[in-house]
Design a protein around this motif. Sequence first.
Motif, PDB file in Angstrom:
ATOM      1  N   GLY A  43      12.752 -19.539  27.096  1.00  0.00           N
ATOM      2  CA  GLY A  43      14.151 -19.919  27.217  1.00  0.00           C
ATOM      3  C   GLY A  43      14.794 -20.103  25.850  1.00  0.00           C
ATOM      4  O   GLY A  43      14.179 -19.865  24.815  1.00  0.00           O
ATOM      5  N   GLY A  44      16.038 -20.509  25.830  1.00  0.00           N
ATOM      6  CA  GLY A  44      16.754 -20.750  24.591  1.00  0.00           C
ATOM      7  C   GLY A  44      17.381 -19.516  23.980  1.00  0.00           C
ATOM      8  O   GLY A  44      17.901 -19.567  22.864  1.00  0.00           O
ATOM      9  N   ASP A  45      17.350 -18.381  24.695  1.00  0.00           N
ATOM     10  CA  ASP A  45      17.958 -17.155  24.180  1.00  0.00           C
ATOM     11  C   ASP A  45      19.477 -17.297  24.146  1.00  0.00           C
ATOM     12  O   ASP A  45      20.072 -17.938  25.013  1.00  0.00           O
ATOM     13  CB  ASP A  45      17.590 -15.971  25.081  1.00  0.00           C
ATOM     14  N   LYS A  46      20.108 -16.707  23.132  1.00  0.00           N
ATOM     15  CA  LYS A  46      21.568 -16.699  23.076  1.00  0.00           C
ATOM     16  C   LYS A  46      22.129 -15.843  24.200  1.00  0.00           C
ATOM     17  O   LYS A  46      23.088 -16.204  24.853  1.00  0.00           O
ATOM     18  CB  LYS A  46      22.046 -16.156  21.730  1.00  0.00           C
ATOM     19  N   PRO A  63      16.434 -15.422  13.712  1.00  0.00           N
ATOM     20  CA  PRO A  63      17.270 -14.873  14.777  1.00  0.00           C
ATOM     21  C   PRO A  63      17.149 -13.348  14.802  1.00  0.00           C
ATOM     22  O   PRO A  63      16.932 -12.728  13.757  1.00  0.00           O
ATOM     23  CB  PRO A  63      18.673 -15.308  14.423  1.00  0.00           C
ATOM     24  N   PHE A  64      17.309 -12.768  15.974  1.00  0.00           N
ATOM     25  CA  PHE A  64      17.210 -11.317  16.084  1.00  0.00           C
ATOM     26  C   PHE A  64      17.993 -10.798  17.277  1.00  0.00           C
ATOM     27  O   PHE A  64      18.336 -11.547  18.189  1.00  0.00           O
ATOM     28  CB  PHE A  64      15.744 -10.878  16.183  1.00  0.00           C
ATOM     29  N   ARG A  65      18.243  -9.483  17.228  1.00  0.00           N
ATOM     30  CA  ARG A  65      18.850  -8.752  18.342  1.00  0.00           C
ATOM     31  C   ARG A  65      17.994  -7.522  18.561  1.00  0.00           C
ATOM     32  O   ARG A  65      17.638  -6.826  17.604  1.00  0.00           O
ATOM     33  CB  ARG A  65      20.280  -8.331  18.019  1.00  0.00           C
ATOM     34  N   ALA A  66      17.650  -7.245  19.808  1.00  0.00           N
ATOM     35  CA  ALA A  66      16.847  -6.072  20.133  1.00  0.00           C
ATOM     36  C   ALA A  66      17.381  -5.431  21.409  1.00  0.00           C
ATOM     37  O   ALA A  66      17.870  -6.126  22.304  1.00  0.00           O
ATOM     38  CB  ALA A  66      15.386  -6.454  20.323  1.00  0.00           C
ATOM     39  N   VAL A  67      17.298  -4.099  21.458  1.00  0.00           N
ATOM     40  CA  VAL A  67      17.687  -3.354  22.646  1.00  0.00           C
ATOM     41  C   VAL A  67      16.528  -2.442  23.029  1.00  0.00           C
ATOM     42  O   VAL A  67      16.115  -1.598  22.226  1.00  0.00           O
ATOM     43  CB  VAL A  67      18.967  -2.516  22.404  1.00  0.00           C
ATOM     44  N   LEU A  68      16.004  -2.643  24.215  1.00  0.00           N
ATOM     45  CA  LEU A  68      14.987  -1.766  24.774  1.00  0.00           C
ATOM     46  C   LEU A  68      15.706  -0.880  25.777  1.00  0.00           C
ATOM     47  O   LEU A  68      16.387  -1.389  26.668  1.00  0.00           O
ATOM     48  CB  LEU A  68      13.910  -2.585  25.496  1.00  0.00           C
ATOM     49  N   SER A  69      15.601   0.446  25.626  1.00  0.00           N
ATOM     50  CA  SER A  69      16.361   1.303  26.541  1.00  0.00           C
ATOM     51  C   SER A  69      15.622   2.598  26.850  1.00  0.00           C
ATOM     52  O   SER A  69      14.770   3.045  26.078  1.00  0.00           O
ATOM     53  CB  SER A  69      17.738   1.614  25.969  1.00  0.00           C
ATOM     54  N   TYR A  70      15.994   3.169  27.991  1.00  0.00           N
ATOM     55  CA  TYR A  70      15.473   4.469  28.394  1.00  0.00           C
ATOM     56  C   TYR A  70      16.572   5.173  29.173  1.00  0.00           C
ATOM     57  O   TYR A  70      17.191   4.564  30.057  1.00  0.00           O
ATOM     58  CB  TYR A  70      14.226   4.327  29.266  1.00  0.00           C
ATOM     59  N   GLU A  87      19.434 -11.178  22.513  1.00  0.00           N
ATOM     60  CA  GLU A  87      19.995 -11.831  21.335  1.00  0.00           C
ATOM     61  C   GLU A  87      19.402 -13.225  21.327  1.00  0.00           C
ATOM     62  O   GLU A  87      19.635 -14.006  22.248  1.00  0.00           O
ATOM     63  CB  GLU A  87      21.518 -11.867  21.399  1.00  0.00           C
ATOM     64  N   SER A  88      18.631 -13.526  20.293  1.00  0.00           N
ATOM     65  CA  SER A  88      17.845 -14.744  20.341  1.00  0.00           C
ATOM     66  C   SER A  88      17.803 -15.487  19.013  1.00  0.00           C
ATOM     67  O   SER A  88      18.094 -14.933  17.969  1.00  0.00           O
ATOM     68  CB  SER A  88      16.426 -14.397  20.788  1.00  0.00           C
ATOM     69  N   SER A  89      17.396 -16.725  19.099  1.00  0.00           N
ATOM     70  CA  SER A  89      17.227 -17.583  17.927  1.00  0.00           C
ATOM     71  C   SER A  89      15.785 -17.536  17.457  1.00  0.00           C
ATOM     72  O   SER A  89      14.900 -17.062  18.174  1.00  0.00           O
ATOM     73  CB  SER A  89      17.580 -19.023  18.287  1.00  0.00           C
ATOM     74  N   ASP A  90      15.534 -18.089  16.284  1.00  0.00           N
ATOM     75  CA  ASP A  90      14.169 -18.263  15.783  1.00  0.00           C
ATOM     76  C   ASP A  90      13.318 -19.016  16.795  1.00  0.00           C
ATOM     77  O   ASP A  90      13.796 -19.948  17.444  1.00  0.00           O
ATOM     78  CB  ASP A  90      14.187 -19.100  14.498  1.00  0.00           C
ATOM     79  N   GLY A  91      12.059 -18.600  16.914  1.00  0.00           N
ATOM     80  CA  GLY A  91      11.104 -19.351  17.701  1.00  0.00           C
ATOM     81  C   GLY A  91      11.135 -19.114  19.193  1.00  0.00           C
ATOM     82  O   GLY A  91      10.385 -19.750  19.925  1.00  0.00           O
ATOM     83  N   THR A  92      11.996 -18.250  19.675  1.00  0.00           N
ATOM     84  CA  THR A  92      12.003 -17.960  21.107  1.00  0.00           C
ATOM     85  C   THR A  92      10.991 -16.864  21.407  1.00  0.00           C
ATOM     86  O   THR A  92      10.590 -16.102  20.533  1.00  0.00           O
ATOM     87  CB  THR A  92      13.400 -17.528  21.598  1.00  0.00           C
ATOM     88  N   TRP A  93      10.582 -16.779  22.660  1.00  0.00           N
ATOM     89  CA  TRP A  93       9.602 -15.784  23.054  1.00  0.00           C
ATOM     90  C   TRP A  93       9.803 -15.438  24.526  1.00  0.00           C
ATOM     91  O   TRP A  93      10.431 -16.179  25.277  1.00  0.00           O
ATOM     92  CB  TRP A  93       8.173 -16.302  22.831  1.00  0.00           C
ATOM     93  N   GLY A  94       9.273 -14.292  24.924  1.00  0.00           N
ATOM     94  CA  GLY A  94       9.362 -13.902  26.322  1.00  0.00           C
ATOM     95  C   GLY A  94       8.581 -12.628  26.596  1.00  0.00           C
ATOM     96  O   GLY A  94       8.131 -11.951  25.663  1.00  0.00           O
ATOM     97  N   ASN A  95       8.424 -12.331  27.867  1.00  0.00           N
ATOM     98  CA  ASN A  95       7.714 -11.130  28.315  1.00  0.00           C
ATOM     99  C   ASN A  95       8.494 -10.452  29.436  1.00  0.00           C
ATOM    100  O   ASN A  95       9.157 -11.123  30.235  1.00  0.00           O
ATOM    101  CB  ASN A  95       6.328 -11.495  28.856  1.00  0.00           C
ATOM    102  N   THR A 104      12.574 -19.450  32.006  1.00  0.00           N
ATOM    103  CA  THR A 104      12.436 -20.888  32.230  1.00  0.00           C
ATOM    104  C   THR A 104      11.024 -21.412  32.011  1.00  0.00           C
ATOM    105  O   THR A 104      10.719 -22.525  32.435  1.00  0.00           O
ATOM    106  CB  THR A 104      12.889 -21.258  33.655  1.00  0.00           C
ATOM    107  N   GLY A 105      10.154 -20.641  31.349  1.00  0.00           N
ATOM    108  CA  GLY A 105       8.854 -21.205  31.016  1.00  0.00           C
ATOM    109  C   GLY A 105       7.692 -20.252  31.148  1.00  0.00           C
ATOM    110  O   GLY A 105       7.794 -19.163  31.712  1.00  0.00           O
ATOM    111  N   TRP A 106       6.573 -20.694  30.607  1.00  0.00           N
ATOM    112  CA  TRP A 106       5.326 -19.939  30.616  1.00  0.00           C
ATOM    113  C   TRP A 106       4.863 -19.709  32.057  1.00  0.00           C
ATOM    114  O   TRP A 106       4.806 -20.647  32.864  1.00  0.00           O
ATOM    115  CB  TRP A 106       4.266 -20.717  29.833  1.00  0.00           C
ATOM    116  N   GLN A 107       4.597 -18.460  32.376  1.00  0.00           N
ATOM    117  CA  GLN A 107       4.098 -18.033  33.682  1.00  0.00           C
ATOM    118  C   GLN A 107       5.083 -18.294  34.826  1.00  0.00           C
ATOM    119  O   GLN A 107       4.690 -18.291  35.989  1.00  0.00           O
ATOM    120  CB  GLN A 107       2.746 -18.695  33.987  1.00  0.00           C
TER     121      GLN A 107
END
Length: 100
Positions: A28-31, A1-8, A80-88, A53-56
């Motif tokens: 998907g599956g993000d907290k 699990p992780f939390r990240a903030v991208l900001s400018y 804020e996400s769980s293990d194994g989630t991904w996104g772009n 909601t999915g790849w591409q």
Amino acid sequence: PFRAVLSYTFTGIPTGRYTASCWAMGGGGDKSLSIVAKDFSGTTSLSTKIVNTGWQVWKEYSIPGIPVQGNQCTICIIIESSDGTWGNFDDIKFYREDNQ
């Protein structure tokens, strides 16, 4: 699990109404996942929830009508996400609306 903030933080910008937007896709599956505008007028913040909601499967998310005063605004993507989630994320924009 992780939390990240991208900001400018944009500084020296004129008073007016702005839009922040980004394109996102992922498994998907993000907290919690959102685009946030803050520090633009006192302690107020605005946000829009992002749902992957999915790849591409790209979707644009935006916050229109951000009332900037004080010559600055911070735009964030908060994850804020769980293990194994991904996104772009892509094509992140912050621009002044034309109908000033």
